[in-house]
Design a protein around this motif. Structure first.
Motif, PDB file in Angstrom:
ATOM      1  N   GLY A 139       6.140  62.409  27.889  1.00 61.66           N
ATOM      2  CA  GLY A 139       4.892  63.031  27.483  1.00 61.66           C
ATOM      3  C   GLY A 139       5.010  64.444  26.946  1.00 61.66           C
ATOM      4  N   LYS A 140       6.191  65.038  27.015  1.00 57.41           N
ATOM      5  CA  LYS A 140       6.372  66.398  26.506  1.00 57.41           C
ATOM      6  C   LYS A 140       6.433  66.397  24.975  1.00 57.41           C
ATOM      7  N   LEU A 141       6.190  67.577  24.394  1.00 58.91           N
ATOM      8  CA  LEU A 141       6.309  67.732  22.950  1.00 58.91           C
ATOM      9  C   LEU A 141       7.761  67.962  22.568  1.00 58.91           C
ATOM     10  N   ASP A 142       8.100  67.564  21.339  1.00 61.65           N
ATOM     11  CA  ASP A 142       9.501  67.452  20.952  1.00 61.65           C
ATOM     12  C   ASP A 142       9.638  67.715  19.453  1.00 61.65           C
ATOM     13  N   GLN A 143      10.891  67.850  18.995  1.00 66.12           N
ATOM     14  CA  GLN A 143      11.164  67.885  17.569  1.00 66.12           C
ATOM     15  C   GLN A 143      10.744  66.564  16.920  1.00 66.12           C
ATOM     16  N   MET A 144      10.628  66.596  15.615  1.00 63.34           N
ATOM     17  CA  MET A 144      10.363  65.377  14.863  1.00 63.34           C
ATOM     18  C   MET A 144      11.442  64.337  15.140  1.00 63.34           C
ATOM     19  N   ASP A 155       4.374  72.972  27.473  1.00 60.97           N
ATOM     20  CA  ASP A 155       4.086  71.642  26.939  1.00 60.97           C
ATOM     21  C   ASP A 155       5.280  71.028  26.235  1.00 60.97           C
ATOM     22  N   TYR A 156       6.207  71.868  25.770  1.00 61.93           N
ATOM     23  CA  TYR A 156       7.370  71.376  25.038  1.00 61.93           C
ATOM     24  C   TYR A 156       8.531  71.106  25.995  1.00 61.93           C
ATOM     25  N   LYS A 157       9.281  70.053  25.707  1.00 67.65           N
ATOM     26  CA  LYS A 157      10.516  69.819  26.448  1.00 67.65           C
ATOM     27  C   LYS A 157      11.367  71.094  26.382  1.00 67.65           C
ATOM     28  N   PHE A 158      11.985  71.445  27.498  1.00 66.85           N
ATOM     29  CA  PHE A 158      12.570  72.773  27.636  1.00 66.85           C
ATOM     30  C   PHE A 158      13.552  73.124  26.522  1.00 66.85           C
ATOM     31  N   ASN A 159      14.416  72.171  26.138  1.00 63.96           N
ATOM     32  CA  ASN A 159      15.401  72.511  25.104  1.00 63.96           C
ATOM     33  C   ASN A 159      14.815  72.437  23.698  1.00 63.96           C
ATOM     34  N   CYS A 160      13.783  71.628  23.516  1.00 71.95           N
ATOM     35  CA  CYS A 160      13.109  71.588  22.218  1.00 71.95           C
ATOM     36  C   CYS A 160      12.414  72.919  21.932  1.00 71.95           C
TER      37      CYS A 160
END
Length: 295
Positions: free
Chosen positions: A159-164, A258-263
């Motif tokens: 459910g986290k936000l991520d790169q394309m 909201d974003y995945k930590f490494n993204c």
């Protein structure tokens, strides 16, 4: 288009630095080095080291280290012996997120000395590798980025936000070929368009996450997309794609988790390289060095 300077929002600096701090929270206490031929190839928690005592022909558990047994000298011998141990652990106590996908292990990516199952990388604490691509669009005088929402079924960061596009780097596949594969699988990007992606950076970090110790290097790519292109979630790993104004993306990195930590780090690197975070802002040096620490 005017780039958004961090000095326009001075409170934002702490939040950007928080993202870097979250990805570099590892401390030595409770961990011991994984040694192969005298070289440190990972950091294994004391708890997981205890579970390896059952396999003395493969892992030698010392007071301050875990050492691969000297009798295992070849790439294939090491890979097969470690795989047997990990499969046994998987059957008896479980290993979360098993993927049947091997990662290379070595002092560098180019010279691995064995392979292990991807899900075991944070347990043995070996270095993980990945490829992430920022897909962006210029239109109507604005700057936009395609953001993916990870599937709720994902083993990590559902459910986290991520790169394309982003994915782990398996053994036996070049970084470029892996990127093109992930472009097709995750966003239905045609090969001829994916091949236009430019290698631009690499970031690294060491942190403790729910899955274990993460010591990763991510190769970063940028791809400017035509305004007419709309990605399609092709393999079920993404629930939706959103085309977001870059200032909204930056605010999400600064002000939320909201974003995945490494993204979040990959996007911060993008913001710096494209001038949305400028060199005369107070913490610029800390941000740049925080994305590229020397371990």
């Amino acid at each position: 288009m005017r780039r958004q300077r961090l000095s326009d929002q001075p409170e934002a600096w702490v939040s950007y630095l928080d993202r870097i701090a979250e990805a570099n929270n590892w401390k030595q206490d409770g961990y011991r080095p994984l040694l192969v031929d005298g070289h440190e190839l990972g950091q294994t928690s004391d708890a997981f080291a205890a579970s390896l005592e059952k396999y003395p022909d493969v892992f030698v558990i010392e007071p301050n280290a875990v050492r691969l047994a000297d009798g295992l000298s070849s790439y294939d011998e090491r890979t097969e012996a470690i795989a047997a141990c990990l499969n046994d652990i998987r059957q008896t106590r479980g290993i979360h997120g098993w993927r049947n996908e091997n990662y290379p292990v070595g002092r560098t990516f180019e010279r691995p000395v064995f392979e292990i199952e991807r899900a075991a990388v944070p347990l043995l604490g070996t270095r993980g590798y990945g490829v992430h691509m920022n897909g962006y669009v210029r239109k109507d005088g604005g700057f936009f980025m395609w953001i993916a929402r990870r599937s709720l079924q994902k083993a990590t960061a559902p459910g986290k936000l991520d790169q394309m596009v982003g994915g782990g780097q398996p053994a036996g596949l070049s970084v470029r070929d892996n990127l093109i594969k992930e472009c097709g699988e995750e966003a239905a990007i045609p090969r001829d368009l994916a091949e236009m992606a430019r290698p631009v950076s690499a970031i690294t970090y060491r942190c403790v996450r729910p899955e274990g110790f993460r010591w990763d290097l991510l190769w970063c790519y940028d791809l400017e997309l035509p305004a007419s292109f709309v990605p399609v979630a092709a393999d079920g790993e993404v629930d939706e794609f959103m085309l977001m104004n870059i200032n909204d993306v930056a605010a999400g990195i600064r002000e939320t988790t909201d974003y995945k930590f490494n993204c979040a780090l990959v996007i911060l690197d993008f913001l710096i390289r494209h001038g949305f975070v400028e060199a005369d802002d107070p913490d610029y040096e800390h941000l740049v060095t925080g994305l590229h620490p020397r371990f």
